[in-house]
Design a protein around this motif. Structure first.
Motif, PDB file in Angstrom:
ATOM      1  N   ASN A  16      33.217  39.363  38.208  1.00  0.00           N
ATOM      2  CA  ASN A  16      34.440  38.588  38.430  1.00  0.00           C
ATOM      3  C   ASN A  16      35.373  39.195  39.474  1.00  0.00           C
ATOM      4  N   CYS A  27      32.475  33.287  31.620  1.00  0.00           N
ATOM      5  CA  CYS A  27      31.607  33.231  32.818  1.00  0.00           C
ATOM      6  C   CYS A  27      31.097  31.807  33.012  1.00  0.00           C
ATOM      7  N   THR A  79      36.680  33.926  30.942  1.00  0.00           N
ATOM      8  CA  THR A  79      36.390  32.505  31.188  1.00  0.00           C
ATOM      9  C   THR A  79      35.095  32.073  30.500  1.00  0.00           C
ATOM     10  N   LEU A  86      37.988  42.347  29.290  1.00  0.00           N
ATOM     11  CA  LEU A  86      37.158  42.789  28.159  1.00  0.00           C
ATOM     12  C   LEU A  86      37.304  44.285  27.973  1.00  0.00           C
ATOM     13  N   PRO A 142      26.461  35.018  30.306  1.00  0.00           N
ATOM     14  CA  PRO A 142      27.627  35.715  30.858  1.00  0.00           C
ATOM     15  C   PRO A 142      27.271  37.117  31.339  1.00  0.00           C
TER      16      PRO A 142
HETATM   17  S1  SF4 Z   1      31.987  36.244  29.395  1.00  0.00           S
HETATM   18 FE1  SF4 Z   1      32.298  36.829  31.565  1.00  0.00          FE
HETATM   19  S2  SF4 Z   1      34.519  36.884  31.829  1.00  0.00           S
HETATM   20 FE2  SF4 Z   1      34.120  36.928  29.619  1.00  0.00          FE
HETATM   21  S3  SF4 Z   1      34.076  39.104  29.032  1.00  0.00           S
HETATM   22 FE3  SF4 Z   1      31.955  38.490  29.484  1.00  0.00          FE
HETATM   23  S4  SF4 Z   1      31.692  38.999  31.672  1.00  0.00           S
HETATM   24 FE4  SF4 Z   1      33.899  38.985  31.284  1.00  0.00          FE
END
Ligand code: SF4
Ligand code: SF4
Ligand code: SF4
Length: 313
Positions: A27, A148, A146, A56, A158
């Motif tokens: 990201n 991902c 988000t 995170l 993700p």
């Molecule tokens: S789903 Fe994507 S944005 Fe969310 S914590 Fe995991 S890597 Fe980060």
């Protein structure tokens, strides 16, 4: 598409933080942290909390061990957006920046629509959406996980999930993740972990992060019986009013919170520079603010409201 979920099994997590790094890498989020943010704090948790460019973190809780050989038991946790079905952050957002994807169930972020009011932060029972960057980004918008959405839309897991070597993180259809979690909890109960539980099946109408908590909810820093604060319902009622006074900015929206402390919501606006509350109709100042104090707009507003965090009613 069937609703999706991220699955986190705390009993498999080694706290390597690979998921944290993957989240930042995918990201494009910077980190100024070369050393422990809190200096010698006695914890491996780093950074200490979520912030505007950290979506995170893996949390580290030490529990007393059961022998001299094993004096410490680790209760690792995963702290990020839980992607609630009943997502108060999305309900209160006046700009439409937080939107629940009805197909995946994830609550996505459209930063170009964020007006910076931080209502979502106040509304989230998990204290998740963050505004403040660590200083490396010149951001004036909210940030959070988000899910991902970009990867998921292309059939990928993700980024955090893809980096997890011990398979503590997995991704799939939500009902399958729940079934997997129940099976694991039953196994943990049979193998000496009576406090193990599943988290996310029912909370907030159902979360899209399903967690196996080896030592129970508190030990892994999760929220018992999370609820949206009263202000979330209040702003939900007020949202149509914001359209009627479309000339008002975030400041005006903030004044609407004032309903709870006696303001009449459709007639007043808030000036963040002077901190005065003014009548939209006459332009008169109806309540003087104090720009000399160092409180934020939200602090001014929320200190007068009977709300709390982390599941307080
Ligand atoms: S789903 Fe994507 S944005 Fe969310 S914590 Fe995991 S890597 Fe980060
Ligand atoms: S990558 Fe997996 S094992 Fe490593 S900290 Fe994240 S969840 Fe735990
Ligand atoms: S955890 Fe907080 S930010 Fe995430 S969907 Fe729920 S209310 Fe919104």
């Amino acid at each position: 598409m069937t609703e999706k979920a991220v699955y986190f099994d705390s009993s498999k997590c080694t706290a390597c933080k690979g998921c944290q790094v993957a989240c930042k890498t995918w990201n494009n989020l910077p980190s100024p942290l070369g050393t422990n943010e809190a200096k010698w704090s006695g914890t491996h948790q780093n950074p200490a909390d979520l912030n505007g460019d950290t979506r995170l973190i893996i949390t580290f809780n030490e529990l007393e061990g059961d022998s001299k050989i094993k004096p410490v038991k680790w209760a690792f946790g995963r702290r990020a957006c839980q992607h609630c079905t009943d997502a108060p952050c999305a309900s209160v957002c006046p700009g439409g920046a937080l939107v629940r994807n009805e197909e995946t169930g994830f609550v996505e972020v459209y930063q170009d629509k964020c007006v910076g009011c931080q209502y979502c932060h106040s509304a989230c029972p998990f204290d998740v959406p963050r505004y403040e960057s660590n200083g490396l980004l010149d951001k004036t918008v909210i940030d959070k996980c988000t899910g991902c959405a970009d990867r998921v839309a292309h059939g990928m897991a993700p980024a955090c999930v893809s980096a997890c070597q011990p398979n503590a993180l997995q991704f799939g259809d939500r009902d399958e993740m729940i079934a997997k979690g129940k099976e694991k909890v039953a196994w943990l109960h049979e193998n000496g972990y009576p406090d193990a539980c599943l988290y996310g099946e029912h909370e907030m109408g159902g979360l899209h992060v399903i967690q196996v908590l080896k030592y129970g909810i508190d030990a892994h820093d999760q929220v018992q019986d999370p609820k949206a604060p009263a202000t979330a319902q209040l702003t939900q009622i007020m949202k149509p009013v914001t359209g009627a006074i479309s000339g008002l900015t975030v400041a005006g929206l903030a004044a609407m919170f004032g309903l709870a402390i006696g303001y009449k919501r459709d007639k007043l606006a808030y000036n963040p520079e002077t901190e005065d509350t003014v009548s939209v109709i006459t332009g008169d100042i109806v309540q003087h603010g104090d720009p000399q104090d160092d409180k934020t707009v939200m602090e001014h507003i929320t200190e007068n409201l009977p709300i709390g965090k982390k599941g307080d009613k």
